[in-house]
Each structure stands twice: as structure tokens, then as C-alpha cells.
Write a protein that holds these residues in place. Structure first.
Motif, mmCIF file in Angstrom:
data_model
loop_
_atom_site.group_PDB
_atom_site.id
_atom_site.type_symbol
_atom_site.label_atom_id
_atom_site.label_comp_id
_atom_site.label_asym_id
_atom_site.label_seq_id
_atom_site.Cartn_x
_atom_site.Cartn_y
_atom_site.Cartn_z
ATOM 1 N N GLU A 194 0.287 1.518 4.349
ATOM 2 C CA GLU A 194 -1.108 1.137 4.575
ATOM 3 C C GLU A 194 -1.228 -0.227 5.239
ATOM 4 O OE1 GLU A 194 -3.473 1.341 1.016
ATOM 5 O OE2 GLU A 194 -3.453 3.528 0.999
ATOM 6 N N LEU A 213 2.400 6.083 4.337
ATOM 7 C CA LEU A 213 1.583 6.984 5.134
ATOM 8 C C LEU A 213 2.409 7.957 5.959
ATOM 9 C CD1 LEU A 213 -1.109 4.463 6.475
ATOM 10 C CD2 LEU A 213 -1.265 5.985 4.480
ATOM 11 N N GLY A 215 0.807 -1.208 0.000
ATOM 12 C CA GLY A 215 0.000 0.000 0.000
ATOM 13 C C GLY A 215 0.840 1.258 0.000
ATOM 14 N N LEU A 227 -9.266 3.415 6.325
ATOM 15 C CA LEU A 227 -8.663 2.093 6.046
ATOM 16 C C LEU A 227 -9.223 1.023 6.938
ATOM 17 C CD1 LEU A 227 -4.935 3.111 5.603
ATOM 18 C CD2 LEU A 227 -6.632 2.725 3.847
ATOM 19 N N ALA A 239 -2.509 10.321 1.045
ATOM 20 C CA ALA A 239 -2.685 8.956 1.576
ATOM 21 C C ALA A 239 -2.946 8.927 3.075
ATOM 22 C CB ALA A 239 -1.466 8.107 1.236
ATOM 23 N N ALA A 270 -1.611 -0.254 9.056
ATOM 24 C CA ALA A 270 -2.748 0.404 9.704
ATOM 25 C C ALA A 270 -3.500 -0.533 10.651
ATOM 26 C CB ALA A 270 -3.707 0.955 8.653
ATOM 27 N N CYS A 279 -5.478 9.934 9.188
ATOM 28 C CA CYS A 279 -4.653 9.006 9.968
ATOM 29 C C CYS A 279 -4.042 9.711 11.177
ATOM 30 C CB CYS A 279 -3.519 8.434 9.126
ATOM 31 S SG CYS A 279 -4.055 7.403 7.754
ATOM 32 N N CYS A 297 -6.320 4.906 10.868
ATOM 33 C CA CYS A 297 -6.805 5.719 9.754
ATOM 34 C C CYS A 297 -8.305 5.509 9.576
ATOM 35 C CB CYS A 297 -6.084 5.339 8.468
ATOM 36 S SG CYS A 297 -4.301 5.558 8.544
#
Length: 123
Positions: free
Chosen positions: A52, A29, A26, A123, A77, A55, A81, A120
Motif C-alpha cells: 500500500e 497488493l 500496509g 487509496l 487488498a 500506491a 488497483c 488504487c
């Protein structure tokens, strides 16, 4: 003969070490840097990248972390978050939220940060 044995042992070690690597996936972040002393200056122990795939999972530090600096939150992105650090290794005690380019020292009486998690909303 010893050289061949050495090469075989080195190859086995290399392949064995790679077998335990968790794939990361992903978008990137965030990135934060950890230190072994208060103040985010002394004992720089390197940085963590956060993707990602990290997460909503608790991640344990493998070192005695005394201070942390959040160096980057990647837009767009990382919109929605928040990155947290904890004073125990299961992400449920001593929670501290990290802010961009702000040093966070471990709060007394705790002796170190032991884990981190990114949460996040999307997500």
C-alpha cells in the motif's frame, strides 16, 4: 589491527546502507517479475513486491527491463488497483497496463521499461 579496521568498516557500510531504506507499509497488493529479455523467460532478474505504501508513486527500475509478468494481485487488498509500467523513468510515457499472468514485452521502438506505478481507487 587490520581485522578491527575491517570490522569497523563493514559495520559502517552496513549501517550506512540501511539509512537509505524507505520503510514499506500496509497490505501487500501485488507481485511482479522482471526480465532482461523479451518473452518473460530469459534473464530473470527477480520479483518486486508492491505494498500500500507504494500506491500512486512512480518507482524507477534499476535495471534494463525488457519484459514483465504480473504474478499476483492480492485480494481483497488490491481490489480497485491497476499496475502500470512505463518506458521513461518518470511514469508518463509508453504506459502499459499489466494483466495477471500475462507477459508484457517492451513495445518497439522503445528499448526498455524504466518505471512502474500502482494506482488504487480506494487509496
Amino acid at each position: 589491527m587490520q581485522f578491527t579496521t575491517f570490522i569497523a568498516a563493514a559495520a559502517a557500510l552496513a549501517f550506512g546502507a540501511n539509512a537509505n531504506v524507505t520503510p514499506r507499509d500496509g497490505a501487500r497488493l501485488a507481485q511482479f517479475r522482471i526480465f532482461g529479455a523479451d518473452g518473460c523467460h530469459d534473464q530473470n532478474m527477480g520479483f518486486y513486491t508492491v505494498d500500500e505504501s507504494d500506491a500512486s508513486e512512480c518507482h524507477e527500475f534499476r535495471a534494463a527491463v525488457k519484459s514483465i509478468n504480473l504474478e499476483a494481485m492480492e485480494k481483497p487488498a488490491a481490489d480497485g488497483c491497476n499496475l502500470f509500467v512505463y518506458t521513461n523513468n518518470i511514469c508518463n510515457s509508453g504506459e502499459q497496463s499489466l494483466s495477471l499472468n500475462t507477459c508484457i514485452d517492451v513495445p518497439p521502438p522503445d528499448v526498455m521499461f524504466s518505471s512502474w506505478k500502482i494506482v488504487c481507487s480506494g487509496l
